[in-house]
Design a protein around this motif. Structure first.
Motif, PDB file in Angstrom:
ATOM      1  N   ILE A  96       0.854  -1.182   0.000  1.00  0.00           N
ATOM      2  CA  ILE A  96       0.000   0.000   0.000  1.00  0.00           C
ATOM      3  C   ILE A  96       0.894   1.237   0.000  1.00  0.00           C
ATOM      4  O   ILE A  96       1.845   1.328   0.767  1.00  0.00           O
ATOM      5  CB  ILE A  96      -0.933  -0.016   1.230  1.00  0.00           C
ATOM      6  N   THR A 131     -10.374  -6.423  -2.212  1.00  0.00           N
ATOM      7  CA  THR A 131     -11.546  -5.974  -1.473  1.00  0.00           C
ATOM      8  C   THR A 131     -12.214  -7.168  -0.802  1.00  0.00           C
ATOM      9  O   THR A 131     -12.053  -8.300  -1.219  1.00  0.00           O
ATOM     10  CB  THR A 131     -12.558  -5.293  -2.410  1.00  0.00           C
ATOM     11  N   THR A 169     -10.163  -1.305  -9.350  1.00  0.00           N
ATOM     12  CA  THR A 169      -9.510  -2.582  -9.084  1.00  0.00           C
ATOM     13  C   THR A 169      -8.779  -3.020 -10.342  1.00  0.00           C
ATOM     14  O   THR A 169      -9.390  -3.161 -11.399  1.00  0.00           O
ATOM     15  CB  THR A 169     -10.542  -3.634  -8.663  1.00  0.00           C
ATOM     16  N   VAL A 210      -5.328  -5.358  -7.020  1.00  0.00           N
ATOM     17  CA  VAL A 210      -5.124  -4.280  -6.060  1.00  0.00           C
ATOM     18  C   VAL A 210      -6.038  -3.126  -6.426  1.00  0.00           C
ATOM     19  O   VAL A 210      -6.412  -2.956  -7.589  1.00  0.00           O
ATOM     20  CB  VAL A 210      -3.650  -3.807  -6.034  1.00  0.00           C
ATOM     21  N   ASP A 211      -6.403  -2.338  -5.432  1.00  0.00           N
ATOM     22  CA  ASP A 211      -7.187  -1.133  -5.667  1.00  0.00           C
ATOM     23  C   ASP A 211      -6.215   0.026  -5.850  1.00  0.00           C
ATOM     24  O   ASP A 211      -5.336   0.250  -5.007  1.00  0.00           O
ATOM     25  CB  ASP A 211      -8.128  -0.855  -4.502  1.00  0.00           C
ATOM     26  N   SER A 253      -5.248  -0.269  -1.518  1.00  0.00           N
ATOM     27  CA  SER A 253      -5.530  -1.499  -0.772  1.00  0.00           C
ATOM     28  C   SER A 253      -5.220  -2.696  -1.650  1.00  0.00           C
ATOM     29  O   SER A 253      -5.163  -2.597  -2.871  1.00  0.00           O
ATOM     30  CB  SER A 253      -6.977  -1.547  -0.274  1.00  0.00           C
ATOM     31  N   LYS A 254      -5.030  -3.826  -0.992  1.00  0.00           N
ATOM     32  CA  LYS A 254      -4.713  -5.065  -1.705  1.00  0.00           C
ATOM     33  C   LYS A 254      -5.943  -5.961  -1.692  1.00  0.00           C
ATOM     34  O   LYS A 254      -6.102  -6.789  -0.826  1.00  0.00           O
ATOM     35  CB  LYS A 254      -3.532  -5.764  -1.051  1.00  0.00           C
TER      36      LYS A 254
END
Length: 77
Positions: free
Chosen positions: A16, A43, A65, A53-54, A40-41
């Motif tokens: 992140i 959801t 994503t 990943v986001d 983020s990695k």
């Protein structure tokens, strides 16, 4: 012979806060380089077949994503 890539290893390398780049294609199939930061990695609401990943995209100010195989790390956090 083609060498295989282990995307799970790439997923572990991404953290992140990393700045990443990837290609976005328009309607005419022209590639455009897009930059963003990993927020983020994955959801918890959706289970994806491939690691993802986001990414917060700088141009559009949106979070999308993106598959790990599509991103390249520019700078580590």
């Amino acid at each position: 012979m083609d060498e295989s890539t282990d995307h799970s290893f790439e997923f572990q390398k991404i953290k992140i806060g990393d700045i990443v780049k990837f290609f976005r294609y328009d309607y005419d199939a022209y590639a455009k380089v897009v930059y963003g930061v990993v927020v983020s990695k994955g959801t918890s609401t959706q289970i994806y077949l491939f690691p993802s990943v986001d990414v917060f995209i700088f141009n559009t100010h949106q979070v999308e994503t993106i598959a790990v195989s599509a991103v390249k790390i520019i700078s580590h956090a």
